[in-house]
Design a protein around this motif. Structure first.
Motif, PDB file in Angstrom:
ATOM      1  N   GLY A  35       0.844  -1.195   0.000  1.00  9.39           N
ATOM      2  CA  GLY A  35       0.000   0.000   0.000  1.00  9.39           C
ATOM      3  C   GLY A  35       0.874   1.239   0.000  1.00  9.39           C
ATOM      4  O   GLY A  35       2.063   1.192  -0.336  1.00  9.39           O
ATOM      5  N   GLU A  36       0.256   2.354   0.421  1.00  6.59           N
ATOM      6  CA  GLU A  36       0.958   3.633   0.324  1.00  6.59           C
ATOM      7  C   GLU A  36       1.713   3.966   1.613  1.00  6.59           C
ATOM      8  O   GLU A  36       2.943   3.974   1.644  1.00  6.59           O
ATOM      9  CB  GLU A  36      -0.084   4.717   0.019  1.00  6.59           C
ATOM     10  CG  GLU A  36       0.460   6.111  -0.013  1.00  6.59           C
ATOM     11  CD  GLU A  36      -0.618   7.117  -0.404  1.00  6.59           C
ATOM     12  OE1 GLU A  36      -1.281   6.902  -1.431  1.00  6.59           O
ATOM     13  OE2 GLU A  36      -0.781   8.104   0.318  1.00  6.59           O
ATOM     14  N   ALA A  37       0.954   4.235   2.664  1.00  9.27           N
ATOM     15  CA  ALA A  37       1.556   4.671   3.932  1.00  9.27           C
ATOM     16  C   ALA A  37       0.520   4.485   5.027  1.00  9.27           C
ATOM     17  O   ALA A  37      -0.683   4.459   4.742  1.00  9.27           O
ATOM     18  CB  ALA A  37       1.944   6.148   3.842  1.00  9.27           C
ATOM     19  N   PRO A  38       0.960   4.374   6.262  1.00  8.76           N
ATOM     20  CA  PRO A  38      -0.012   4.220   7.347  1.00  8.76           C
ATOM     21  C   PRO A  38      -0.912   5.445   7.463  1.00  8.76           C
ATOM     22  O   PRO A  38      -0.498   6.562   7.164  1.00  8.76           O
ATOM     23  CB  PRO A  38       0.861   4.103   8.592  1.00  8.76           C
ATOM     24  CG  PRO A  38       2.253   3.859   8.117  1.00  8.76           C
ATOM     25  CD  PRO A  38       2.342   4.392   6.733  1.00  8.76           C
ATOM     26  N   GLY A  39      -2.134   5.197   7.895  1.00  8.54           N
ATOM     27  CA  GLY A  39      -3.034   6.285   8.269  1.00  8.54           C
ATOM     28  C   GLY A  39      -3.062   6.385   9.789  1.00  8.54           C
ATOM     29  O   GLY A  39      -2.189   5.838  10.476  1.00  8.54           O
ATOM     30  N   ARG A  40      -4.093   7.034  10.288  1.00  7.29           N
ATOM     31  CA  ARG A  40      -4.167   7.286  11.736  1.00  7.29           C
ATOM     32  C   ARG A  40      -4.220   5.973  12.533  1.00  7.29           C
ATOM     33  O   ARG A  40      -3.483   5.785  13.496  1.00  7.29           O
ATOM     34  CB  ARG A  40      -5.403   8.137  12.010  1.00  7.29           C
ATOM     35  CG  ARG A  40      -5.552   8.580  13.412  1.00  7.29           C
ATOM     36  CD  ARG A  40      -6.728   9.528  13.561  1.00  7.29           C
ATOM     37  NE  ARG A  40      -6.923   9.823  14.966  1.00  7.29           N
ATOM     38  CZ  ARG A  40      -7.614   9.053  15.786  1.00  7.29           C
ATOM     39  NH1 ARG A  40      -8.195   7.968  15.331  1.00  7.29           N
ATOM     40  NH2 ARG A  40      -7.731   9.378  17.062  1.00  7.29           N
ATOM     41  N   ASP A  41      -5.116   5.064  12.128  1.00 16.16           N
ATOM     42  CA  ASP A  41      -5.283   3.812  12.893  1.00 16.16           C
ATOM     43  C   ASP A  41      -4.020   2.969  12.837  1.00 16.16           C
ATOM     44  O   ASP A  41      -3.620   2.357  13.830  1.00 16.16           O
ATOM     45  CB  ASP A  41      -6.459   3.008  12.334  1.00 16.16           C
ATOM     46  CG  ASP A  41      -7.775   3.747  12.528  1.00 16.16           C
ATOM     47  OD1 ASP A  41      -7.999   4.252  13.632  1.00 16.16           O
ATOM     48  OD2 ASP A  41      -8.547   3.846  11.560  1.00 16.16           O
ATOM     49  N   GLU A  42      -3.395   2.940  11.660  1.00 19.44           N
ATOM     50  CA  GLU A  42      -2.176   2.137  11.502  1.00 19.44           C
ATOM     51  C   GLU A  42      -1.053   2.720  12.354  1.00 19.44           C
ATOM     52  O   GLU A  42      -0.271   1.986  12.965  1.00 19.44           O
ATOM     53  CB  GLU A  42      -1.748   2.113  10.030  1.00 19.44           C
ATOM     54  CG  GLU A  42      -2.674   1.321   9.117  1.00 19.44           C
ATOM     55  CD  GLU A  42      -3.976   2.026   8.785  1.00 19.44           C
ATOM     56  OE1 GLU A  42      -4.047   3.264   8.953  1.00 19.44           O
ATOM     57  OE2 GLU A  42      -4.926   1.343   8.354  1.00 19.44           O
ATOM     58  N   ASP A  43      -0.995   4.050  12.406  1.00 18.57           N
ATOM     59  CA  ASP A  43       0.036   4.727  13.206  1.00 18.57           C
ATOM     60  C   ASP A  43      -0.140   4.392  14.690  1.00 18.57           C
ATOM     61  O   ASP A  43       0.827   4.208  15.417  1.00 18.57           O
ATOM     62  CB  ASP A  43      -0.080   6.243  12.967  1.00 18.57           C
ATOM     63  CG  ASP A  43       1.025   7.028  13.648  1.00 18.57           C
ATOM     64  OD1 ASP A  43       2.166   6.529  13.667  1.00 18.57           O
ATOM     65  OD2 ASP A  43       0.754   8.129  14.149  1.00 18.57           O
ATOM     66  N   LYS A  93       0.423  -1.411  12.738  1.00 20.25           N
ATOM     67  CA  LYS A  93       0.245  -2.452  11.706  1.00 20.25           C
ATOM     68  C   LYS A  93      -0.387  -1.835  10.469  1.00 20.25           C
ATOM     69  O   LYS A  93      -1.244  -0.949  10.591  1.00 20.25           O
ATOM     70  CB  LYS A  93      -0.713  -3.538  12.207  1.00 20.25           C
ATOM     71  CG  LYS A  93      -0.116  -4.495  13.177  1.00 20.25           C
ATOM     72  CD  LYS A  93      -1.141  -5.558  13.474  1.00 20.25           C
ATOM     73  CE  LYS A  93      -0.618  -6.527  14.496  1.00 20.25           C
ATOM     74  NZ  LYS A  93      -1.627  -7.530  14.834  1.00 20.25           N
ATOM     75  N   PRO A  94      -0.025  -2.332   9.276  1.00 20.12           N
ATOM     76  CA  PRO A  94      -0.625  -1.772   8.064  1.00 20.12           C
ATOM     77  C   PRO A  94      -2.078  -2.221   7.881  1.00 20.12           C
ATOM     78  O   PRO A  94      -2.447  -3.328   8.295  1.00 20.12           O
ATOM     79  CB  PRO A  94       0.248  -2.338   6.937  1.00 20.12           C
ATOM     80  CG  PRO A  94       0.810  -3.599   7.500  1.00 20.12           C
ATOM     81  CD  PRO A  94       0.958  -3.384   8.981  1.00 20.12           C
ATOM     82  N   PHE A  95      -2.850  -1.365   7.262  1.00 13.73           N
ATOM     83  CA  PHE A  95      -4.225  -1.680   6.862  1.00 13.73           C
ATOM     84  C   PHE A  95      -5.063  -2.272   7.998  1.00 13.73           C
ATOM     85  O   PHE A  95      -5.542  -3.403   7.905  1.00 13.73           O
ATOM     86  CB  PHE A  95      -4.218  -2.641   5.652  1.00 13.73           C
ATOM     87  CG  PHE A  95      -3.879  -1.950   4.355  1.00 13.73           C
ATOM     88  CD1 PHE A  95      -4.817  -1.180   3.686  1.00 13.73           C
ATOM     89  CD2 PHE A  95      -2.606  -2.060   3.811  1.00 13.73           C
ATOM     90  CE1 PHE A  95      -4.504  -0.531   2.499  1.00 13.73           C
ATOM     91  CE2 PHE A  95      -2.275  -1.408   2.618  1.00 13.73           C
ATOM     92  CZ  PHE A  95      -3.233  -0.650   1.958  1.00 13.73           C
ATOM     93  N   VAL A  96      -5.231  -1.486   9.044  1.00 12.54           N
ATOM     94  CA  VAL A  96      -6.108  -1.939  10.134  1.00 12.54           C
ATOM     95  C   VAL A  96      -7.317  -1.022  10.310  1.00 12.54           C
ATOM     96  O   VAL A  96      -8.211  -1.323  11.090  1.00 12.54           O
ATOM     97  CB  VAL A  96      -5.350  -2.051  11.483  1.00 12.54           C
ATOM     98  CG1 VAL A  96      -4.370  -3.194  11.472  1.00 12.54           C
ATOM     99  CG2 VAL A  96      -4.661  -0.737  11.837  1.00 12.54           C
ATOM    100  N   PHE A 113      -7.063  -1.202  -7.461  1.00 10.78           N
ATOM    101  CA  PHE A 113      -7.498  -0.032  -6.703  1.00 10.78           C
ATOM    102  C   PHE A 113      -7.117  -0.168  -5.232  1.00 10.78           C
ATOM    103  O   PHE A 113      -7.091  -1.271  -4.676  1.00 10.78           O
ATOM    104  CB  PHE A 113      -9.019   0.119  -6.782  1.00 10.78           C
ATOM    105  CG  PHE A 113      -9.508   0.592  -8.115  1.00 10.78           C
ATOM    106  CD1 PHE A 113      -8.976   1.725  -8.711  1.00 10.78           C
ATOM    107  CD2 PHE A 113     -10.527  -0.085  -8.774  1.00 10.78           C
ATOM    108  CE1 PHE A 113      -9.441   2.171  -9.940  1.00 10.78           C
ATOM    109  CE2 PHE A 113     -11.003   0.350  -9.999  1.00 10.78           C
ATOM    110  CZ  PHE A 113     -10.453   1.479 -10.580  1.00 10.78           C
ATOM    111  N   HIS A 114      -6.889   0.971  -4.615  1.00 11.02           N
ATOM    112  CA  HIS A 114      -6.666   1.010  -3.173  1.00 11.02           C
ATOM    113  C   HIS A 114      -8.031   0.860  -2.485  1.00 11.02           C
ATOM    114  O   HIS A 114      -9.020   1.438  -2.936  1.00 11.02           O
ATOM    115  CB  HIS A 114      -6.037   2.368  -2.819  1.00 11.02           C
ATOM    116  CG  HIS A 114      -5.505   2.424  -1.430  1.00 11.02           C
ATOM    117  ND1 HIS A 114      -6.330   2.486  -0.328  1.00 11.02           N
ATOM    118  CD2 HIS A 114      -4.239   2.428  -0.956  1.00 11.02           C
ATOM    119  CE1 HIS A 114      -5.573   2.527   0.758  1.00 11.02           C
ATOM    120  NE2 HIS A 114      -4.314   2.486   0.411  1.00 11.02           N
ATOM    121  N   PRO A 115      -8.104   0.090  -1.397  1.00 15.96           N
ATOM    122  CA  PRO A 115      -9.422  -0.076  -0.755  1.00 15.96           C
ATOM    123  C   PRO A 115     -10.033   1.240  -0.262  1.00 15.96           C
ATOM    124  O   PRO A 115     -11.259   1.360  -0.204  1.00 15.96           O
ATOM    125  CB  PRO A 115      -9.150  -1.040   0.411  1.00 15.96           C
ATOM    126  CG  PRO A 115      -7.680  -1.198   0.500  1.00 15.96           C
ATOM    127  CD  PRO A 115      -7.088  -0.776  -0.796  1.00 15.96           C
TER     128      PRO A 115
END
Ligand code: URA
Length: 277
Positions: free
Chosen positions: A129-137, A141-144, A247-249
């Motif tokens: 994927g691209e980069a962690p978002g808030r939840d991943e940060d 963990k990626p994509f949570v 596509f990105h989810p």
């Protein structure tokens, strides 16, 4: 706001204001007490010696060509440092430590955690994927977050999961960037360039049979091209692997009509996986 007004705040309001400032990016206290920079500036001006009347600095004349490159502060080349650190990592654990210890990417300073990977490292399919978002940060963990939950449901629909011990039914998931960009802004080219040596080493060490790229950022980083709407579903080859852009989810959450095409990509992925020796 005046100091008196601040001390009148109740705990919950003060906490909410602090959280708001952190969300804006002001997440580090640099001094014990706040400094009024406007006053400091005025004092410095008042005590500065009078301006010298010596020769003026030469001004660029007509036809002068501006410097073509922004001046870079001298220091180590981040890409070269990353190359060395990545090459020196003999296994995934060492690579995780090398990334966590890489101090030349500014994103690291604003992130709570280094998000390395999740899933089964022996999986035949690796997803980038691209980069962690808030939840991943927060979770490391990626994509949570919401997009990650959709991704898990999509993968389950073709019999794949992060937790499957069987490499044929498992996925391994990582991102191009291991740190959350502030306010989830798009990653900058320089940030991607300095983290790519780690991504390449990650792929070497995990050694999947198929690489899935979710969205434009991993496509640009790995294939050197953007335009996911045209690229999705078109198998490519990169870093010695068959690569499927899709596509990105998070895009699918915003554009549910695109799930049809994403489903076609998933079926194609499953067929390719089944056809592997
Ligand atoms: N989006 C990504 O690209 N990666 C994540 O880990 C989460 C959201």
């Amino acid at each position: 706001m005046e100091a008196g007004a601040l001390s009148d705040l109740d705990f919950d309001t003060a906490l909410a204001m602090l959280a708001w400032q952190v969300e804006l990016g002001a997440d580090e206290a640099l001094a014990e007490t706040p400094i009024n920079r406007y006053e400091a500036h005025a004092e410095a001006e008042a005590s500065a010696p009078p301006a010298q009347s010596g020769p003026a600095l030469p001004m660029p004349g007509p036809g002068a060509v501006p410097h073509p490159m922004p001046l870079r502060v001298a220091g180590p080349d981040p890409v070269a440092v990353a190359e060395d650190a990545a090459r020196a990592a003999p296994d995934l654990e060492a690579l995780h430590a090398a990334i966590a210890g890489f101090a030349l990417c500014e994103l690291k300073r604003g992130a709570k955690t280094t998000v390395f990977a999740d899933g089964n490292p022996a999986a035949r399919v690796m997803i980038l994927g691209e980069a962690p978002g808030r939840d991943e940060d927060i979770q490391g963990k990626p994509f949570v977050g919401r997009a990650g939950q959709l991704l898990d449901r999509m993968l389950a629909a073709i019999g794949l999961s992060r937790s499957n011990p069987d490499p044929g039914g498992a996925v391994y998931i990582a991102n191009i960037l291991p740190w959350r960009p502030p306010q989830n802004r798009d990653p900058e080219a320089a940030e991607i360039a300095m983290m790519m040596p780690f991504v390449r080493r990650h792929l070497e060490l995990a050694a999947p049979d198929i690489l899935v790229l979710m969205g434009n950022t991993p496509c640009a980083a790995v294939l050197g091209r953007r335009g996911i709407t045209r690229m999705r579903g078109q198998w490519a080859e990169a870093l010695g692997l068959p690569v499927l852009p899709t596509f990105h989810p998070a895009y699918l959450l915003r554009n549910p009509h695109a799930k049809r095409e994403a489903w076609a990509d998933l079926l194609d992925l499953r067929a390719r996986l089944k056809g592997l020796p």
